[in-house]
Design a protein around this motif. Structure first.
Motif, mmCIF file in Angstrom:
data_model
loop_
_atom_site.group_PDB
_atom_site.id
_atom_site.type_symbol
_atom_site.label_atom_id
_atom_site.label_comp_id
_atom_site.label_asym_id
_atom_site.label_seq_id
_atom_site.Cartn_x
_atom_site.Cartn_y
_atom_site.Cartn_z
ATOM 1 N N PHE A 22 -5.018 -13.047 -17.408
ATOM 2 C CA PHE A 22 -3.793 -12.292 -17.166
ATOM 3 C C PHE A 22 -4.066 -10.794 -17.230
ATOM 4 C CE2 PHE A 22 0.250 -10.408 -18.782
ATOM 5 C CZ PHE A 22 1.024 -10.665 -17.669
ATOM 6 N N VAL A 23 -4.852 -10.368 -18.216
ATOM 7 C CA VAL A 23 -5.221 -8.956 -18.329
ATOM 8 C C VAL A 23 -5.989 -8.503 -17.091
ATOM 9 C CG1 VAL A 23 -6.757 -7.370 -19.555
ATOM 10 C CG2 VAL A 23 -5.137 -8.770 -20.829
ATOM 11 N N ALA A 24 -6.917 -9.343 -16.638
ATOM 12 C CA ALA A 24 -7.698 -8.985 -15.450
ATOM 13 C C ALA A 24 -6.790 -8.803 -14.237
ATOM 14 C CB ALA A 24 -8.750 -10.055 -15.172
ATOM 15 N N TRP A 25 -5.762 -9.662 -14.134
ATOM 16 C CA TRP A 25 -4.865 -9.553 -12.975
ATOM 17 C C TRP A 25 -3.984 -8.310 -13.067
ATOM 18 C CZ3 TRP A 25 0.430 -9.437 -12.090
ATOM 19 C CH2 TRP A 25 0.796 -9.556 -10.751
ATOM 20 N N VAL A 26 -3.371 -8.080 -14.231
ATOM 21 C CA VAL A 26 -2.428 -6.955 -14.322
ATOM 22 C C VAL A 26 -3.132 -5.604 -14.281
ATOM 23 C CG1 VAL A 26 -0.695 -8.290 -15.562
ATOM 24 C CG2 VAL A 26 -2.382 -6.973 -16.852
ATOM 25 N N THR A 27 -4.442 -5.579 -14.562
ATOM 26 C CA THR A 27 -5.176 -4.321 -14.481
ATOM 27 C C THR A 27 -5.928 -4.173 -13.161
ATOM 28 O OG1 THR A 27 -7.070 -5.323 -15.647
ATOM 29 C CG2 THR A 27 -5.445 -4.130 -16.976
ATOM 30 N N SER A 28 -5.807 -5.167 -12.282
ATOM 31 C CA SER A 28 -6.407 -5.070 -10.947
ATOM 32 C C SER A 28 -5.567 -4.132 -10.084
ATOM 33 C CB SER A 28 -6.468 -6.450 -10.291
ATOM 34 O OG SER A 28 -5.158 -6.903 -9.967
ATOM 35 N N PRO A 29 -6.106 -3.640 -8.979
ATOM 36 C CA PRO A 29 -5.303 -2.761 -8.110
ATOM 37 C C PRO A 29 -3.980 -3.384 -7.688
ATOM 38 C CG PRO A 29 -7.612 -2.654 -7.485
ATOM 39 C CD PRO A 29 -7.512 -3.729 -8.530
ATOM 40 N N THR A 30 -4.013 -4.658 -7.289
ATOM 41 C CA THR A 30 -2.769 -5.313 -6.877
ATOM 42 C C THR A 30 -1.808 -5.449 -8.042
ATOM 43 O OG1 THR A 30 -3.860 -6.553 -5.101
ATOM 44 C CG2 THR A 30 -1.770 -7.421 -5.922
ATOM 45 N N GLY A 31 -2.314 -5.887 -9.178
ATOM 46 C CA GLY A 31 -1.450 -6.051 -10.346
ATOM 47 C C GLY A 31 -0.798 -4.749 -10.773
ATOM 48 N N ARG A 32 -1.564 -3.670 -10.753
ATOM 49 C CA ARG A 32 -1.004 -2.366 -11.113
ATOM 50 C C ARG A 32 0.091 -1.943 -10.135
ATOM 51 N NH1 ARG A 32 -3.628 0.439 -15.013
ATOM 52 N NH2 ARG A 32 -5.716 -0.254 -15.630
ATOM 53 N N MET A 33 -0.137 -2.207 -8.857
ATOM 54 C CA MET A 33 0.880 -1.867 -7.860
ATOM 55 C C MET A 33 2.168 -2.640 -8.097
ATOM 56 S SD MET A 33 -1.071 -1.600 -4.200
ATOM 57 C CE MET A 33 -2.853 -1.606 -4.262
ATOM 58 N N ALA B 237 0.827 -1.207 0.000
ATOM 59 C CA ALA B 237 0.000 0.000 0.000
ATOM 60 C C ALA B 237 0.865 1.262 0.000
ATOM 61 C CB ALA B 237 -0.926 -0.007 1.207
ATOM 62 N N GLU B 238 1.946 1.241 0.776
ATOM 63 C CA GLU B 238 2.838 2.405 0.804
ATOM 64 C C GLU B 238 3.524 2.606 -0.546
ATOM 65 O OE1 GLU B 238 3.811 4.799 3.137
ATOM 66 O OE2 GLU B 238 1.980 4.183 4.157
ATOM 67 N N LEU B 239 3.917 1.516 -1.184
ATOM 68 C CA LEU B 239 4.524 1.620 -2.512
ATOM 69 C C LEU B 239 3.554 2.273 -3.487
ATOM 70 C CD1 LEU B 239 6.375 -1.797 -2.975
ATOM 71 C CD2 LEU B 239 7.428 0.467 -3.063
ATOM 72 N N ALA B 240 2.300 1.873 -3.400
ATOM 73 C CA ALA B 240 1.285 2.427 -4.299
ATOM 74 C C ALA B 240 1.057 3.911 -4.018
ATOM 75 C CB ALA B 240 -0.021 1.656 -4.157
ATOM 76 N N ASP B 241 1.096 4.281 -2.758
ATOM 77 C CA ASP B 241 0.789 5.665 -2.375
ATOM 78 C C ASP B 241 1.959 6.619 -2.588
ATOM 79 O OD1 ASP B 241 -1.723 4.884 -1.659
ATOM 80 O OD2 ASP B 241 -1.385 4.953 0.502
ATOM 81 N N PHE C 11 3.312 -4.048 -10.924
ATOM 82 C CA PHE C 11 4.016 -3.603 -12.122
ATOM 83 C C PHE C 11 4.641 -2.233 -11.920
ATOM 84 C CE2 PHE C 11 2.250 -7.138 -14.326
ATOM 85 C CZ PHE C 11 3.053 -7.304 -15.443
ATOM 86 N N ALA C 12 3.938 -1.342 -11.241
ATOM 87 C CA ALA C 12 4.496 -0.014 -10.992
ATOM 88 C C ALA C 12 5.763 -0.111 -10.153
ATOM 89 C CB ALA C 12 3.463 0.865 -10.288
ATOM 90 N N ALA C 13 5.751 -0.989 -9.162
ATOM 91 C CA ALA C 13 6.920 -1.131 -8.291
ATOM 92 C C ALA C 13 8.083 -1.782 -9.018
ATOM 93 C CB ALA C 13 6.546 -1.945 -7.060
ATOM 94 N N VAL C 14 7.796 -2.821 -9.784
ATOM 95 C CA VAL C 14 8.855 -3.564 -10.479
ATOM 96 C C VAL C 14 9.564 -2.680 -11.501
ATOM 97 C CG1 VAL C 14 9.259 -5.441 -12.121
ATOM 98 C CG2 VAL C 14 7.902 -5.852 -10.076
ATOM 99 N N TYR C 15 8.833 -1.733 -12.087
ATOM 100 C CA TYR C 15 9.434 -0.884 -13.110
ATOM 101 C C TYR C 15 9.649 0.552 -12.643
ATOM 102 C CZ TYR C 15 9.042 -4.681 -16.336
ATOM 103 O OH TYR C 15 9.209 -5.905 -16.949
ATOM 104 N N SER C 16 9.699 0.736 -11.337
ATOM 105 C CA SER C 16 9.980 2.054 -10.774
ATOM 106 C C SER C 16 11.439 2.114 -10.341
ATOM 107 C CB SER C 16 9.063 2.307 -9.568
ATOM 108 O OG SER C 16 9.457 1.481 -8.490
ATOM 109 N N ASP C 17 11.753 3.099 -9.498
ATOM 110 C CA ASP C 17 13.113 3.188 -8.975
ATOM 111 C C ASP C 17 13.439 2.005 -8.065
ATOM 112 O OD1 ASP C 17 11.273 3.996 -7.104
ATOM 113 O OD2 ASP C 17 12.360 5.766 -6.452
#
Length: 222
Positions: A94-105, A26-30, A107-113
């Protein structure tokens, strides 16, 4: 810390771990990785930061742990009796998972700093490989039904299924929806039926181009 501010641990063992991992995600997402602090994670999880440090020596290992925990996408493996329908359902799941709130978090974390964290490359690789390993039975059933060549290697078929979706997510930022899933399924199935993912004699897939390279220039001209 005053008694009114004292955090109440949610429990010992698995409960604490689950609370900390959920709070970290949750903190990573925020806030993103750069602003992530153990103090904020502890506050959100309802535990003392010393509890976190006893389990994770630094935030890097904590983030790697939470990402690893969430890459295990739990979606049903279809068995419709048709490889075309099975691949379509897999791609849509797979699309449903990666576009879910958890999936988005994730992917955002894996490809962030956060990508600079030691070991995160392994987490990223596992994110891409977990689904194909788990869904290999879909291709094996299709082979048994005679829908695909007998020497088809399941892993590259399934990697080809999710690769276009992955590319949209991480490179082009195009929409990731049911239409994208259906197109990915069509591409993977067409390539598999054409024999692009047949196993070579050494056990790896090669397809017609690999065989032509071994045969030499004359084979290519023919």
């Amino acid at each position: 810390m005053e008694s009114g501010e004292r955090a109440r641990p949610p429990g010992r063992g698995p409960k604490v771990r689950a609370a900390v991992l959920a709070a970290t995600l949750a903190e990573l997402a925020d806030t993103g990785y750069a602003a992530l602090t153990v103090e904020n994670i502890a506050r959100r999880a309802g535990v003392h930061k010393t509890t976190i440090y006893r389990r994770w020596a630094e935030r890097e290992s904590l983030v790697a742990d939470v990402l690893g925990e969430h890459i295990a996408m739990d979606f049903p493996i279809p068995d419709t009796g048709s490889v075309q329908a099975d691949l379509r359902q897999l791609a849509q799941a797979f699309v449903a998972w990666v576009t879910s709130p958890t999936g988005r978090m994730i992917f955002a974390a894996v490809y962030s700093d956060a990508a600079r964290i030691p070991g995160l490359c392994d987490v990223r690789r596992e994110l891409f490989e977990y689904g194909p390993r788990r869904a290999a039975v879909v291709i094996e059933r299709a082979i048994e039904r005679g829908e695909l060549p007998a020497d088809t290697d399941p892993a590259p078929v399934l990697r080809a299924l999710i690769a276009p979706i992955y590319f949209r997510l991480t490179v082009t930022a195009e929409p990731v929806d049911t239409a994208a899933a259906d197109q990915a399924a069509q591409i993977a199935l067409a390539a598999a039926r054409a024999g692009a993912f047949r196993r070579a004699s050494n056990g790896s897939p090669e397809g017609k181009h690999g065989a032509a390279r071994r045969a030499g220039p004359r084979a290519v001209r023919r």
